[in-house]
Enzyme design. Structure first.
Site, PDB file in Angstrom:
ATOM      1  N   GLU A  49       0.861  -1.186   0.000  1.00 47.02           N
ATOM      2  CA  GLU A  49       0.000   0.000   0.000  1.00 47.02           C
ATOM      3  C   GLU A  49       0.893   1.230   0.000  1.00 47.02           C
ATOM      4  O   GLU A  49       1.939   1.251   0.663  1.00 47.02           O
ATOM      5  CB  GLU A  49      -0.903   0.014   1.236  1.00 47.02           C
ATOM      6  N   CYS A 267      -6.566   0.864   2.945  1.00 44.72           N
ATOM      7  CA  CYS A 267      -7.579   1.919   2.937  1.00 44.72           C
ATOM      8  C   CYS A 267      -7.457   2.836   1.735  1.00 44.72           C
ATOM      9  O   CYS A 267      -8.414   3.513   1.361  1.00 44.72           O
ATOM     10  CB  CYS A 267      -7.499   2.723   4.229  1.00 44.72           C
ATOM     11  N   ASN A 394     -12.225  -3.295   1.022  1.00 43.87           N
ATOM     12  CA  ASN A 394     -11.137  -3.438   1.978  1.00 43.87           C
ATOM     13  C   ASN A 394     -11.661  -3.206   3.384  1.00 43.87           C
ATOM     14  O   ASN A 394     -12.002  -2.079   3.720  1.00 43.87           O
ATOM     15  CB  ASN A 394     -10.031  -2.418   1.675  1.00 43.87           C
ATOM     16  N   GLU A 395     -11.759  -4.249   4.144  1.00 46.37           N
ATOM     17  CA  GLU A 395     -12.155  -4.225   5.562  1.00 46.37           C
ATOM     18  C   GLU A 395     -13.293  -3.248   5.863  1.00 46.37           C
ATOM     19  O   GLU A 395     -13.249  -2.501   6.835  1.00 46.37           O
ATOM     20  CB  GLU A 395     -10.938  -3.980   6.468  1.00 46.37           C
TER      21      GLU A 395
HETATM   22  O1  AHR Z   1      -2.016  -1.534   6.763  1.00 49.18           O
HETATM   23  C1  AHR Z   1      -2.424  -0.271   7.182  1.00 49.18           C
HETATM   24  C2  AHR Z   1      -3.919  -0.112   7.173  1.00 49.18           C
HETATM   25  O2  AHR Z   1      -4.494  -0.964   8.105  1.00 49.18           O
HETATM   26  C3  AHR Z   1      -4.626  -0.454   5.904  1.00 49.18           C
HETATM   27  O3  AHR Z   1      -4.648   0.578   5.000  1.00 49.18           O
HETATM   28  C4  AHR Z   1      -6.005  -0.773   6.351  1.00 49.18           C
HETATM   29  O4  AHR Z   1      -6.637  -1.685   5.498  1.00 49.18           O
HETATM   30  C5  AHR Z   1      -5.823  -1.269   7.742  1.00 49.18           C
HETATM   31  O5  AHR Z   1      -6.683  -0.654   8.623  1.00 49.18           O
END
Ligand code: AHR
Length: 666
Positions: A49, A267, A394-395
């Site tokens: 990321e 995120c 994503n989550e």
């Molecule tokens: O890995 C850091 C963050 O942790 C990511 O962006 C998110 O998916 C999670 O909350």
């Protein structure tokens, strides 16, 4: 567990004194090769990321920060189009810099800089300080390029009328690499340009190595010129790809031999509010046509590292691509509201979101004459990239808003591309409301793979080694997409290793697992811990990195039943070549004398041993939290050979991770 009361006394050096220490724990490991089960051959991969300046300023080696003058307060409140740029006026030179958006190089990058030179002196221009300065190496080639056009309005004509001053001549504009003190390390004359945007290019080869260099673009004539898309890029990239990746960082990642790469987040995917969702289509094509945007992590994403580069990198390192796209909802923490900021794209606009996912599949796998496959081919890759998995979301908080949009996308993918596996999500925690709703929804929608995320203390990992033992094999498989034990000490890495033996044991239901985050630039720590820290010139591998590498390089396609009696965690696999690989993890403070008995599979007598050990609370150099708080100790796996066979005994050091690889016997 058997214990000897002071049966073995090891002599260890403490502060120069020899003292005795009890080492009395024992374990027995019984491996039964006759009881093998197939496990995921893709178990250990990576999560990438762009946070902590992982991409711009990191893996993407563009040296010019804000190269297209598009930084804005959306990135960071005190940033603007001239952030990282300074006007320089040398030897009596006088001029101004301003901004213009009347005729951009490309509408996706509307802003450009306008340099007006009233009196050139020894040159008037712009200086870029890069990402914390930048480093150059003597004798290496750096490709410089800039788009320029002469301006013909008002004063910018220059005092002597149309055509003056810069339409002819080869040296009206020069590009230099300079040291911070102004020493010229490389210089190129850029030639001419006309009224239309023209790309001028030059090679710059520094006369010496400099860790803190600057780029200076100097105009040596009166008049006005518009400047955009300024680039200084190392010729040497990973696998020499144009617009490629920083070679040493990419190499450190490649050395993990990850089986898959998840990108571009995190995120970052679902974004800081709906307009900020990641739009992969804006990340491909010529870089000057790509559309950067604010990064949810409070800086700018140039998207120079875009979806083509991600796919190419996966192919270059032999990893499966695992792209994740937005599910039509933005991050629940948008606005930093702590879980209440989730919004959904209006349902009547969801067609475009669905189409983005379908088009990505065509971009990756479609024929070179299909609409999106053609774009891949134009980028130099007519063959498909072999995409099989696509993450959607994503989550997310599992809300009706999310569910409705996810279902729309997943159904469309299944209908058009039954060969593609959609990866769903079970929220941001290892248990609780979202996790329960996420799994229930996944079951209802028959989602084949479900992404779990958790960042927990090491004790949690050690207390949950059997988490997946009880997972229902008739439901979706698990993608443990983000996990870490909240620290970079050896004890953290050991806890993660112990947990990973549980992932291997459950490799029939855990399909993928990736530690997160992967990269962090020192001085820009936005998330801690991370797997690799770096500066412009250095790379620091954490103990967590070494554990990931030990498991990834020693993964298998079959799990052999492994019974453990005693204070170690263990798992045994067989790889495609028939090697039997046993992992032993000791999270205790005593050495454990470990007897290994193997049956049902032949092993040879020579084995390779990898061992990572040290002080539990120590951390490798580079850990940003180490300074003054935690002891630094350079730790990495030590390799040796050992006498293998059906039955042998080995000592497993306190706080250690051991891999024993045994060749298949005759
Ligand atoms: O890995 C850091 C963050 O942790 C990511 O962006 C998110 O998916 C999670 O909350």
């Amino acid at each position: 567990m058997k214990r000897f009361a002071l049966a073995v006394v090891a002599m260890v050096a403490v502060g120069g004194l020899w003292v005795g220490r009890a080492a009395g724990a024992e374990a027995v490991i019984s491996v039964d090769g006759g009881k093998a089960k197939a496990i995921s051959p893709d178990l250990f991969g990576i999560f990438f990321e762009d946070l902590n300046f992982a991409a711009d300023g990191g893996l993407y080696p563009e040296m010019i920060a804000n190269r297209s003058f598009e930084y804005s307060a959306l990135d960071r409140p005190d940033w603007g189009p001239l952030t990282s740029w300074d006007l320089v006026q040398r030897g009596g030179g006088k001029g101004t810099v301003s901004l213009d958006n009347s005729e951009p190089v490309h509408p996706n990058n509307p802003q450009c800089a306008v340099l007006e030179v009233l009196s050139p002196g020894e040159g008037v221009g712009l200086m870029n300080s890069g990402f914390d300065g930048f480093s150059v190496v003597e004798g290496q080639t750096y490709d410089f390029s800039v788009f320029v056009r002469h301006l013909f309005t008002g004063r910018r004509w220059g005092p002597k009328g149309p055509g003056y001053p810069v339409t002819t001549g080869a040296d009206w504009l020069v590009a230099r690499i300079e040291s911070k003190e102004g020493e010229v390390l490389a210089e190129a004359k850029l030639g001419s340009a006309g009224r239309a945007w023209t790309k001028l290019v030059a090679e710059l080869v520094p006369s010496r190595t400099e860790k803190d260099a600057r780029l200076v673009l100097l105009m040596k004539a009166e008049g006005g010129v518009a400047i955009d898309q300024v680039s200084l890029f190392p010729r040497k990239t990973f696998k020499n790809r144009p617009n490629g990746l920083r070679a040493d960082l990419a190499e450190a990642i490649a050395e993990l031999k990850p089986k898959f790469v998840r990108f571009p987040g995190g995120c970052l995917v679902h974004g800081h509010g709906l307009p900020n969702m990641y739009k992969w289509k804006e990340t491909i094509g010529p870089v000057e046509e790509r559309k950067g945007q604010a990064n949810l992590w409070r800086y700018h994403q140039s998207v120079g590292l875009g979806f083509f580069e991600y796919f190419q990198f996966c192919e270059d390192i032999g990893a499966r691509p695992l792209p994740v796209l937005p599910a039509g909802v933005c991050c629940q923490n948008s606005g930093f509201t702590g879980g209440t900021g989730q919004r959904g794209v209006p349902m009547e606009e969801m067609g475009a979101v669905v189409q983005d996912v379908l088009d990505l599949i065509e971009y990756a796998n479609g024929p070179a004459d299909s609409t999106w496959g053609k774009k891949r081919a134009e980028a130099g890759h007519p063959e498909p990239f072999g995409l099989k998995y696509v993450g959607v979301g994503n989550e997310e908080n599992i809300t009706p808003v999310f569910e409705e949009r996810f279902k729309l996308i997943a159904d469309a993918v299944r209908a058009k591309h039954p060969e593609i596996v959609v990866v769903g999500t079970a929220g941001p925690a290892p248990s609780g409301d979202d996790w329960e709703k996420g799994w229930a929804f996944a079951e209802q929608e028959k989602v084949a793979v479900v992404d779990e995320h958790y960042y927990m203390p090491p004790q949690w990992f050690l207390g949950n080694l059997s988490r997946y033992d009880g997972y229902d094999r008739s439901k979706g498989k698990v993608y443990l997409g983000e996990y870490a034990s909240r620290g970079n000490t050896l004890a953290n890495a050991v806890a993660e290793a112990a947990y990973m033996t549980g992932l291997e044991r459950n490799g029939d239901v855990v399909q993928f697992a990736s530690y997160a985050p992967l990269l962090c630039k020192l001085g820009h720590v936005q998330w801690y811990p991370d797997m690799i820290y770096f500066t412009n010139t250095e790379i620091f591998r954490t103990t967590n990195y070494w554990v990931q590498q030990m498991f990834s390089l020693n993964s298998g396609s079959d799990y052999l039943e492994t019974k453990v009696e005693g204070p170690v965690a263990a798992s045994c696999v067989r790889d495609a070549g028939g090697d039997v690989i046993l992992k032993l993890v000791n999270s205790g403070s005593e050495a454990v004398k470990t007897s290994v008995n193997i049956r049902g599979v032949n092993v040879g007598s020579v084995g390779e041993r990898w061992s990572l050990s040290g002080e539990a609370g120590a951390t490798n150099p580079g850990d940003p939290r180490a300074k003054g708080n935690v002891a630094e100790q350079a730790m990495e796996p030590v390799k040796s050979s050992f006498s293998a066979g059906d039955s042998f005994t080995t000592e497993v050091a306190p706080q250690s991770v051991t891999v024993l690889r045994m060749k298949a016997g005759k």
